[in-house]
Design an enzyme around this catalytic site. Structure first.
Site, short mmCIF file in Angstrom:
data_model
loop_
_atom_site.label_atom_id
_atom_site.label_comp_id
_atom_site.label_asym_id
_atom_site.label_seq_id
_atom_site.Cartn_x
_atom_site.Cartn_y
_atom_site.Cartn_z
N GLU A 125 0.85 -1.19 0.00
CA GLU A 125 0.00 0.00 0.00
C GLU A 125 0.89 1.25 0.00
OE1 GLU A 125 -3.09 -0.69 2.98
OE2 GLU A 125 -4.16 -1.93 1.55
C1 HEC Z 1 -3.25 1.07 -1.86
C2 HEC Z 1 -4.63 1.24 -1.46
C3 HEC Z 1 -4.94 1.68 -0.05
C4 HEC Z 1 -4.42 2.74 0.64
C5 HEC Z 1 -3.35 3.71 0.20
C6 HEC Z 1 -5.14 2.79 1.89
N1 HEC Z 1 -6.06 1.78 1.95
FE1 HEC Z 1 -7.44 1.49 3.39
N2 HEC Z 1 -7.89 -0.28 2.60
C7 HEC Z 1 -7.42 -0.77 1.41
C8 HEC Z 1 -7.79 -2.16 1.28
C9 HEC Z 1 -7.46 -3.05 0.10
C10 HEC Z 1 -8.50 -2.50 2.44
C11 HEC Z 1 -9.05 -3.87 2.80
C12 HEC Z 1 -7.91 -4.75 3.28
C13 HEC Z 1 -8.38 -5.97 4.03
O1 HEC Z 1 -9.50 -5.99 4.52
O2 HEC Z 1 -7.60 -6.92 4.15
C14 HEC Z 1 -8.56 -1.28 3.24
C15 HEC Z 1 -9.27 -1.18 4.44
C16 HEC Z 1 -9.44 0.02 5.11
C17 HEC Z 1 -10.38 0.25 6.18
C18 HEC Z 1 -11.35 -0.76 6.76
C19 HEC Z 1 -12.76 -0.49 6.32
C20 HEC Z 1 -13.67 -1.65 6.65
O3 HEC Z 1 -14.87 -1.53 6.49
O4 HEC Z 1 -13.19 -2.71 7.08
C21 HEC Z 1 -10.24 1.55 6.58
C22 HEC Z 1 -11.00 2.26 7.67
C23 HEC Z 1 -9.17 2.13 5.77
N3 HEC Z 1 -8.74 1.18 4.88
C24 HEC Z 1 -8.65 3.38 5.93
C25 HEC Z 1 -7.44 3.77 5.34
C26 HEC Z 1 -6.65 4.89 5.79
C27 HEC Z 1 -6.95 5.78 6.98
C28 HEC Z 1 -5.57 4.97 4.95
C29 HEC Z 1 -4.39 5.92 5.03
C30 HEC Z 1 -3.61 5.88 6.24
C31 HEC Z 1 -5.74 3.90 3.97
N4 HEC Z 1 -6.87 3.19 4.26
C32 HEC Z 1 -4.90 3.70 2.89
C33 HEC Z 1 -6.70 -0.06 0.49
C34 HEC Z 1 -5.96 1.07 0.80
#
Ligand code: HEC
Ligand code: HEC
Length: 358
Positions: free
Chosen positions: A149
């Site tokens: 990520e």
């Molecule tokens: C490269 C893409 C990417 C980036 C950059 C990213 N995310 Fe995500 N995010 C994801 C993915 C893919 C998942 C699901 C992963 C899993 O469940 O294993 C996720 C899951 C989440 C969730 C959980 C939501 C749920 O309903 O379960 C949250 C909240 C979240 N991210 C917030 C953030 C925040 C805050 C940041 C920055 C610090 C961030 N993400 C950066 C791709 C990204």
């Protein structure tokens, strides 16, 4: 205007007989008195999204904390390449997600799962598809360090933020009690406080739950009824129409391999408990019309298909085209007011700031 001819006393008798009086929920929400059977049935299963931010246990959201969290959320310098921010994959113009099956992260790497929406994530009982983070604070540190990520190098986050002078006063105001406010501990708290503001109240369905029977179209009402009668509410209920429990994907029948590949065992990988094989957090269906593609694989692009797959795999039912269209229309009533986001102006770098690594 005509006045109602009934004397007040007669009205009171009528409403006592047919009507559930208005009530105030735990969140302070007012549900108007109604005798509409569909509204009453819906209230047994769902709650409106409250106005105002979600609450995070142990976090007091001051305006300064939220403003800092907003800057960090949109700041790509939290990534190794300075190219990816939280907003790259959780885009507020795309229903809080990224409109891709799986996300593109550092060095164009593909992640393993679909990015879930951040909208109303504060109302989920745990975070991630497999629930491995207990709340938004625990979640926020994950993507910054995750090598596919944002891939921030170990130990580089704090020096990078400290090398951008404008952040020092923002952190100081957000964390007045901390001697060293810019830290690995404070960054996720600020981001989480901002995320808790990303809620979408006032969907047609919320207005319906509050007592406005005209807030849903006839087709949406039929869809709501089918949704409840089909047993979707066994898993998708509460404030987030989901987000409150785990369930096996494939409870009644196995989904196809592209939709639920054998290799991603979901919750089982965390607990090692055979009962958890292919269990995932039941996702919120709020704003679902905005966040295709669907499922943890992001393998299904149409909401009609997603609904039919759910009916087959979770409740063992084959929905007709009409029922499917009705349910999809109902799901459209779960789109609320989207957060009004103004891109924050981020503090600039100086010649001495930490440089991006390609
Ligand atoms: C490269 C893409 C990417 C980036 C950059 C990213 N995310 Fe995500 N995010 C994801 C993915 C893919 C998942 C699901 C992963 C899993 O469940 O294993 C996720 C899951 C989440 C969730 C959980 C939501 C749920 O309903 O379960 C949250 C909240 C979240 N991210 C917030 C953030 C925040 C805050 C940041 C920055 C610090 C961030 N993400 C950066 C791709 C990204
Ligand atoms: C036994 C629990 C259960 C029942 C019943 C159930 N679901 Fe689901 N639903 C889930 C789980 C778990 C997922 C996530 C599956 C995955 O991607 O791994 C999900 C995902 C979805 C999604 C995709 C959400 C997204 O963000 O990608 C939709 C749409 C959906 N369900 C609608 C329905 C409908 C409509 C019904 C009734 C016909 C229903 N569900 C019944 C557990 C359930």
């Amino acid at each position: 205007m005509k006045t109602l001819a009934l004397p007040l006393a007669a009205l009171a008798v009528l409403s006592a007989a047919a009507c559930k009086p208005s009530e105030t929920t735990q969140d302070g929400d007012t549900l108007a008195a109604t005798s509409d059977p569909l509204i009453l049935a819906a209230r047994d299963n769902f709650k409106p999204i409250p106005e105002g931010p979600a609450q995070i246990a142990g976090v007091t959201a001051t305006p300064e904390l939220v403003a800092l969290g907003e800057a960090l959320y949109f700041d790509p310098r939290l990534s190794q390449s300075h190219a990816l921010s939280c907003a790259s994959c959780h885009n507020m113009g795309l229903g809080g997600a990224d409109a891709r099956p799986t996300s593109i992260g550092h060095h164009w790497q593909l992640g393993g799962r679909n990015a879930p929406t951040v909208l109303n994530a504060g109302y989920n009982f745990v975070q991630f598809w497999d629930g491995r983070a207990e709340d938004l604070v625990a979640q926020a540190a994950g993507p910054i360090a995750n090598p596919v990520e944002m891939a921030m190098l170990t130990g580089q986050l704090v020096p990078t933020l400290k090398s951008i002078p404008g952040y020092a006063p923002m952190f100081a105001k957000a964390f007045p009690a901390e001697a060293d406010p810019i830290s690995e501990k404070t960054v996720p708290i600020a981001i989480a406080a901002y995320e808790a503001t990303l809620v979408t109240p006032n969907a047609p369905f919320d207005r319906f739950l509050r007592g406005d029977a005209a807030a849903l179209t006839d087709q949406q009402k039929r869809g709501l009824k089918s949704f409840m009668d089909s047993g979707c509410t066994a898993c998708h209920s509460g404030t987030n129409v989901g987000g409150a429990m785990y369930a096996k994907f494939g409870l009644v029948a196995d989904p196809s391999e592209d939709v639920r590949p054998a290799a991603d065992t979901g919750r089982f990988a965390i607990t090692g408990d055979e009962a958890d094989r292919y269990a995932f957090k039941v996702p919120t269906l709020r704003n679902i019309a905005l966040s295709a593609p669907y499922f943890h694989t992001g393998s299904v692009w149409s909401l009609d298909d997603a609904v039919q797959i759910m009916a087959k795999t979770q409740v063992g039912k084959t929905l007709s085209a009409g029922e499917t269209a009705d349910i999809v229309a109902f799901l459209g009533a779960l789109t609320g007011d989207q957060p009004k986001v103004a891109m924050p102006v981020l503090p600039p770098v100086t010649g001495k700031s930490v440089k991006p690594v390609n």
